[in-house]
Design an enzyme around this catalytic site. Structure first.
Site, short mmCIF file in Angstrom:
data_model
loop_
_atom_site.label_atom_id
_atom_site.label_comp_id
_atom_site.label_asym_id
_atom_site.label_seq_id
_atom_site.Cartn_x
_atom_site.Cartn_y
_atom_site.Cartn_z
N GLY A 47 66.59 -12.92 86.07
CA GLY A 47 66.53 -13.08 87.52
C GLY A 47 65.13 -13.39 87.96
O GLY A 47 64.16 -13.16 87.21
N GLN A 52 57.93 -13.98 93.56
CA GLN A 52 57.33 -13.95 92.22
C GLN A 52 56.71 -15.30 91.82
O GLN A 52 55.95 -15.37 90.85
CB GLN A 52 58.37 -13.56 91.17
CG GLN A 52 58.84 -12.12 91.34
CD GLN A 52 59.77 -11.75 90.22
OE1 GLN A 52 60.95 -12.06 90.26
NE2 GLN A 52 59.24 -11.11 89.18
N CYS A 98 59.96 -6.03 84.61
CA CYS A 98 59.76 -7.07 85.61
C CYS A 98 58.67 -8.02 85.11
O CYS A 98 57.63 -7.57 84.65
CB CYS A 98 59.33 -6.41 86.92
SG CYS A 98 59.07 -7.58 88.26
N LEU A 99 58.93 -9.31 85.23
CA LEU A 99 57.94 -10.30 84.78
C LEU A 99 56.63 -10.18 85.57
O LEU A 99 55.59 -10.61 85.11
CB LEU A 99 58.49 -11.72 84.92
CG LEU A 99 59.68 -12.06 84.00
CD1 LEU A 99 60.27 -13.40 84.38
CD2 LEU A 99 59.24 -12.05 82.55
N HIS A 140 67.56 -5.34 92.02
CA HIS A 140 66.14 -5.50 91.66
C HIS A 140 65.56 -6.73 92.38
O HIS A 140 64.46 -6.66 92.95
CB HIS A 140 66.05 -5.65 90.14
CG HIS A 140 64.67 -5.88 89.60
ND1 HIS A 140 64.05 -5.00 88.74
CD2 HIS A 140 63.81 -6.91 89.77
CE1 HIS A 140 62.84 -5.48 88.43
NE2 HIS A 140 62.68 -6.65 89.03
N GLU A 141 66.30 -7.83 92.38
CA GLU A 141 65.81 -9.07 92.99
C GLU A 141 65.71 -8.95 94.51
O GLU A 141 64.75 -9.42 95.11
CB GLU A 141 66.71 -10.26 92.64
CG GLU A 141 66.90 -10.53 91.15
CD GLU A 141 65.60 -10.59 90.39
OE1 GLU A 141 64.57 -10.96 90.98
OE2 GLU A 141 65.60 -10.26 89.20
N HIS A 144 62.68 -7.27 95.67
CA HIS A 144 61.48 -8.11 95.69
C HIS A 144 61.28 -8.78 97.05
O HIS A 144 60.15 -9.00 97.48
CB HIS A 144 61.58 -9.23 94.63
CG HIS A 144 61.09 -8.84 93.27
ND1 HIS A 144 59.79 -8.48 93.02
CD2 HIS A 144 61.72 -8.78 92.07
CE1 HIS A 144 59.65 -8.21 91.72
NE2 HIS A 144 60.80 -8.37 91.13
CO CO Z 1 61.08 -8.02 89.14
#
Ligand code: CO
Length: 171
Positions: A47, A52, A98-99, A140-141, A144
């Site tokens: 995702g 991000q 998380c990236l 989670h997304e 963000h």
């Molecule tokens: Co994340």
């Protein structure tokens, strides 16, 4: 042609901003979504949220399938202005990464199943029912988009060395 975008990491302030609602479904949004899909796949992640890639707009992409379960084939979602519309109330713990927070994972409590309401890339309304990992990824997304990171919700955050299993590398 989609292009890879740079994934921003903490403490970049864009990750803490509340992202803006999308009202223009024109070419810029289409490029953004294509680039986000490419960037998510390249990472690799399951995702990605627009903040991000340094764009403060309410856009997420998710691509997930259960490798052990043929009933859950890999499916790509791009959701604009997503919201959690309905929930079961039941919660589950799970490990997330998380990236944008490389090298850390955490135990996070999430709703077990959710219904996501939003728009597709053309601006048409969509409703997605998700449970298990898919539900977790969506939560989670969507976090963000409100400037919330998994480390804010985690009961325990652990530093990891080397490779992390892809299943827990959310985005
Ligand atoms: Co994340």
């Amino acid at each position: 042609m989609a292009e890879l975008r740079k994934i921003v990491t903490v403490p970049d302030p864009v990750l803490r901003r509340k992202a803006h609602k999308v009202s223009d479904f024109g070419p810029d949004l289409q490029h953004l979504i294509d680039d986000m899909v490419e960037t998510m796949r390249e990472a690799p992640g399951v995702g990605l949220a627009a903040p991000q890639v340094d764009v403060s707009l309410r856009v997420i992409v998710v691509e997930f399938g259960d490798e052990d379960d043929e009933e859950v084939p890999k499916k790509l979602y791009a959701v604009v202005n997503p919201e959690i519309a309905r929930t079961s109330g039941e919660t589950v713990m799970g490990t997330e990464g998380c990236l944008s927070i490389p090298g850390f994972v955490g135990e996070v409590e999430r709703l077990k199943s959710v219904t996501i309401k939003g728009q597709n890339r053309r601006g048409q309304p969509v409703r997605i029912k998700a449970d298990g990992w898919l539900a977790r990824i969506f939560q989670h997304e969507i976090d963000h988009l409100d400037g919330v990171l998994f480390t804010d919700r985690a009961t325990q955050v652990t530093k990891v060395e080397g490779e992390v299993e892809q299943a827990i590398l959310m985005d």
